[in-house]
Write an enzyme that holds these catalytic residues in place. Structure first.
Site, PDB file in Angstrom:
ATOM      1  N   GLU A 136       0.826  -1.217   0.000  1.00  0.00           N
ATOM      2  CA  GLU A 136       0.000   0.000   0.000  1.00  0.00           C
ATOM      3  C   GLU A 136       0.862   1.269   0.000  1.00  0.00           C
ATOM      4  O   GLU A 136       0.818   2.066   0.960  1.00  0.00           O
ATOM      5  CB  GLU A 136      -0.955   0.010   1.190  1.00  0.00           C
ATOM      6  N   GLU A 170      -6.745  -7.666  -0.262  1.00  0.00           N
ATOM      7  CA  GLU A 170      -7.074  -7.582   1.164  1.00  0.00           C
ATOM      8  C   GLU A 170      -8.527  -7.187   1.341  1.00  0.00           C
ATOM      9  O   GLU A 170      -9.003  -6.245   0.694  1.00  0.00           O
ATOM     10  CB  GLU A 170      -6.244  -6.486   1.850  1.00  0.00           C
TER      11      GLU A 170
HETATM   12  C1  GAL Z   1      -4.240  -2.379   5.143  1.00  0.00           C
HETATM   13  C2  GAL Z   1      -2.805  -2.878   5.284  1.00  0.00           C
HETATM   14  C3  GAL Z   1      -2.723  -4.139   6.116  1.00  0.00           C
HETATM   15  C4  GAL Z   1      -3.560  -4.007   7.354  1.00  0.00           C
HETATM   16  C5  GAL Z   1      -4.980  -3.682   6.964  1.00  0.00           C
HETATM   17  C6  GAL Z   1      -5.928  -3.580   8.137  1.00  0.00           C
HETATM   18  O1  GAL Z   1      -4.262  -1.023   4.856  1.00  0.00           O
HETATM   19  O2  GAL Z   1      -2.248  -3.123   4.025  1.00  0.00           O
HETATM   20  O3  GAL Z   1      -1.374  -4.380   6.443  1.00  0.00           O
HETATM   21  O4  GAL Z   1      -3.040  -2.997   8.154  1.00  0.00           O
HETATM   22  O5  GAL Z   1      -5.000  -2.454   6.296  1.00  0.00           O
HETATM   23  O6  GAL Z   1      -7.229  -3.267   7.710  1.00  0.00           O
END
Ligand code: GAL
Length: 643
Positions: free
Chosen positions: A142, A298
C-alpha cells in the site's frame, strides 16, 4: 481462483506454523502473501540476512500445497535502519520527521532506504525465484497509504531533478507555474522547494506538479524493487496492492507497471451504501487493465479495528461482498490476514482464523466461502454501456483551495457512480484520452483540467454519436492549472452548446435547487455557473434567491451525438434524476430490470450474478421466474455466451 490472505508467521512460534498450514487447507487457502512486515526478522542487522526461518515456513506451505505471494518485506524498515540513517524518514509539510515504531516510516527518495530495500528484494529474488511454491511477488505494501507526501531534503532534491527533467529550463518552469504572481519567480531549480507549510496558499501549479512527482517517486521505488526481482531471475507475476480511488497515486500509470492489478478494500459494515463504493473500487480495478482478471488482495473477514467504532459484518455479508468482486473480474479473494495478531495495534482486527479459534461464525463463513469459490473458472465481466472519466491529474488540480467552491473530487465521482449503480447500470472507468468506442454514455464529472488530446477525443466521440454528461468545473484549466486564453470551456464549448462566464459559490444554506422530473427540488451545491447558451437548449432551471431561472441542465446536439451539461453539482439522488433523462434517451438499459436498489446485478459473458446486499429479504423477478432472496443471498444466472 486464489483464496487466502496475508500471512505473518514471524509473529508466532514455530509449532503454530504447522497448525496454520493444516487449517489453511481446511479453509481452502491456496495463496498467502508472506512476510510483508518481516524485514526486521529477515535482516536483523545491516547486510546480515536470516532466511532459515523463512525456508522452513515455505517448506511447510509447499508441503501443504499452498502457493506463496512472496513479499519483498520493505514496507516497514527495521529500527537499525532508521537509527543508522535517520534522514531516511519522511518529513511532514511542517518539517516534522516521522518516527519509527509504527510502519511506512521511509522517504521514497531516500538513497539509503532505496539501496537497502532493493538489496533485500534482490536477495529474496535470488534465493526464492525458483522455489516451487512461489506464485507471485508482493512488492512493499500500500504505497503512500500512511505517508501521502514527503518534504524531506531528499524529496526536495528529487523534486528539483524531476522538475528539471520536465521543464528543461527554469524559464519554462516560471511560465508553467505563473510565478509572476506574488513574486514567486525562480532564478534556478535550486531555489525550488516542495510545497512545505507556507504562510498563505502555495502556488497551485506547484502543488499539482508536486502531486505528480509524489506518485512518480513512489512508482520509481516500486520499479527499482520490481527490477531487482527480475534481475535476480524472478519469472512470476509481480504486483503491489492498490486502494481503490486512493487520491495520492495515479493508478492508471501504476497499472502499466504491475503484472496483475491488486486491490485492498474495507467497506464499512455500518454504512448501508458501502457495498456500492466497494463495487466502484472493483469496477475501477477491472478497468485499469481491461480484459484481465485482478486480485482482491485484502479485505476483512469481519470487523476492522481502525475506525473509531467498528461494526461487524452481518451474517452472509462476507460472501456477498466477495461475490461482487468475483463477478467484477477478481480471480482471487484474499484477506488481511490469515491469523489474528496477538499483539500490536491490529490485535482487534478480524482475520480468517480468529483469535477465539474455529468455533466462531467468522471461521465458519471463511471456510464456506473458500469451498464455494474453489474451482470456479476465471470470471469474465462485460464492460457495460456507461463509462465514468477519471483522471488523477484532474483530481489533483481540483482538490485545492481557492476555487469558487471547494469540491471533493473523489466524492463527486462516487456520487455519479452511486446513481448509476442504484440503477443497475454496469460502469467502466476511462481516461479522457481512451478509446470510447462501444460506450453509449460517458459521464465526465468535473473534468476541470482537460488536455487538448482529451478534449479532442471527447468531442470526436460525441460528434460520432456518443452521449456525454458533464458538470460544473469542466474544461477550465490546462495541464499546468492555468486558464486558457479566451474564457472557459474553450475546447468543449461547441460540444456543450455554450460556456460558463462566471461562477457563484453555493452552500446548502443558500437554498438553491434544481427541479427535474417528479422528484421535487434537488439541492444544488459547490458552485453555479453563469452559463451562456449558444446552440444548447435548457432542460432544467435553477430555483433559489437571486439565481432563479438560470440554466441548470443544458442539452446540446453535436454532430450525431448529444451532450448534457449540469451547471452545478447535485448529490447522488440528484444525479440519478439527470440520469433518468439521459440513459433512456441513449438506449442504456439496466443489467436486469425491476430490481430494488439493494439488489445488485453484475453482467458477465457467461452469467449474471445477483446479490442481495441488504439485511432484508427481497422478492425479485429474475429471468427464470420470481424468487425470494434471503439477506445477502447470491444467485448465479447462466446466460448464453455472447460474441
Ligand atoms: C491495510 C494494510 C494491512 C492491514 C490492513 C488492516 O491497509 O495493508 O497491512 O493494516 O490495512 O485493515
Amino acid at each position: 481462483m486464489y483464496y487466502g490472505g496475508d500471512y505473518n508467521p514471524e509473529q508466532w512460534p514455530e509449532p503454530v506454523w504447522l497448525e496454520d498450514a493444516r487449517l489453511m487447507r481446511e479453509a481452502g487457502v491456496n495463496l498467502v502473501s508472506l512476510g510483508i512486515f518481516a524485514w526486521a526478522r529477515l535482516e536483523p542487522a545491516e547486510g546480515e540476512y536470516d532466511f532459515a526461518w523463512l525456508d522452513r515456513v515455505m517448506e511447510i506451505l509447499h508441503g501443504h500445497d499452498i502457493g506463496i505471494d512472496l513479499a519483498t518485506a520493505t514496507a516497514s524498515p527495521p529500527p537499525w535502519l532508521t537509527m543508522s540513517y535517520p534522514d531516511s524518514r519522511p518529513v511532514t509539510a511542517d518539517g516534522v520527521p516521522l518516527s519509527q515504531g509504527s510502519r511506512q516510516h521511509f522517504a521514497a527518495t531516500s538513497p539509503d532506504y532505496r539501496r537497502l530495500a532493493v538489496a533485500l528484494a534482490g536477495t529474496l529474488g535470488e534465493r526464492y525465484a525458483t522455489h516451487p511454491a512461489v506464485r507471485m511477488w508482493h512488492v512493499n505494501n500500500e504505497y503512500a497509504c500512511a505517508v501521502h507526501a514527503d518534504h524531506s531534503d531528499h524529496a526536495v532534491a528529487a523534486f528539483r531533478r524531476w522538475l528539471e527533467a520536465r521543464y528543461g529550463t527554469v524559464a519554462a518552469l516560471n511560465e508553467a507555474w505563473g510565478t509572476d504572481f506574488w513574486a514567486q519567480r525562480y532564478g534556478s531549480f535550486a531555489e525550488v522547494v516542495t510545497p512545505r507549510r507556507t504562510p498563505s496558499s502555495p502556488n497551485p501549479s506547484a502543488v499539482l506538479d508536486f502531486r505528480r512527482f509524489t506518485s512518480d517517486s513512489y512508482l520509481e521505488l516500486y520499479l527499482a524493487e520490481r527490477d531487482a526481482l527480475r534481475a535476480a531471475g524472478a519469472r512470476q507475476p509481480i504486483t503491489t496492492n492498490f486502494m481503490g480511488l486512493f487520491p495520492p497515486l495515479d493508478y492508471w500509470r501504476w497499472a502499466q507497471e504491475v503484472d496483475v492489478v491488486a486491490d485492498d478494500c474495507y467497506p464499512d459494515p455500518r454504512d448501508p451504501e458501502s457495498f456500492r463504493t466497494a463495487a466502484l473500487a472493483r469496477d475501477l480495478m477491472r478497468s485499469l487493465r481491461p480484459g484481465q482478471p485482478w486480485l482482491l488482495m485484502e479485505q476483512a473477514s469481519n470487523a476492522v479495528q481502525w475506525r473509531p467504532n467498528n461494526r461487524a459484518k452481518a451474517p452472509g455479508q462476507l460472501a456477498a461482498l466477495s461475490e461482487q468482486a468475483v463477478a467484477r473480474g477478481a480471480d482471487g479473494i484474499l484477506f488481511f490476514q490469515w491469523r489474528q495478531s496477538r499483539a500490536g495495534s491490529e490485535k482487534f482486527h478480524s482475520a480468517m482464523l480468529p483469535h477465539a479459534g474455529t468455533e466462531t461464525r467468522t471461521w465458519r463463513e471463511v471456510v464456506a466461502l473458500g469451498s464455494s469459490l474453489a474451482g470456479r473458472p476465471a470470471p469474465e465481466p462485460v464492460r457495460g454501456q456507461v463509462a465514468i472519466v477519471l483522471d488523477w491529474e484532474n483530481s489533483w488540480a481540483l482538490d485545492q483551495p481557492n476555487l469558487p467552491g471547494t469540491v471533493d473530487h473523489a466524492a463527486v465521482i462516487t456520487d455519479w457512480y452511486l446513481a448509476l449503480h442504484r440503477r443497475h447500470v454496469q460502469v467502466s472507468f476511462v481516461r479522457p484520452t481512451d478509446d470510447l468506442a462501444g460506450f453509449a454514455v460517458v459521464v465526465a464529472p468535473a473534468l476541470h483540467l482537460l488536455t487538448g488530446a482529451g478534449a479532442a477525443n471527447l468531442a470526436t466521440w460525441v460528434a460520432g454519436g456518443g452521449t456525454l454528461v458533464t458538470t460544473a468545473y469542466t474544461d477550465l484549466v490546462d495541464e499546468h492549472d492555468r486558464f486558457r486564453d479566451g474564457g472557459f470551456a474553450t475546447q468543449l464549448r461547441e460540444v456543450l452548446g455554450g460556456h460558463p462566464v462566471d461562477f457563484d459559490g453555493l452552500l446548502p444554506s443558500d437554498g438553491v435547487s434544481v427541479t427535474l422530473g417528479d422528484a421535487g427540488p434537488l439541492p444544488a451545491g459547490v458552485v453555479l455557473e453563469d452559463f451562456v447558451l449558444t446552440t444548447g437548449t435548457v432542460a432544467a432551471i435553477v430555483d433559489g434567491p437571486a439565481v432563479s431561472g438560470s440554466p441548470a441542465l443544458v442539452r446540446n446536439v453535436h454532430g450525431d451525438g448529444t451532450s448534457w451539461h449540469l451547471t452545478t453539482f447535485l448529490d447522488a439522488e440528484g444525479n440519478g434524476q439527470v440520469l433518468d433523462l439521459v440513459l433512456p434517451a441513449a438506449g442504456v438499459t439496466p443489467v436486469l430490470p425491476g430490481l430494488p436498489p439493494e439488489v445488485e446485478a453484475i453482467e458477465g459473458r457467461e452469467r449474471i450474478t445477483v446479490v442481495n446486499q441488504s439485511p432484508q429479504a427481497h422478492t425479485v423477478l429474475l429471468p427464470d421466474g420470481e424468487r425470494r432472496l434471503a439477506p445477502y443471498e447470491v444467485v448465479h444466472l447462466v446466460r448464453r455466451a455472447q460474441s
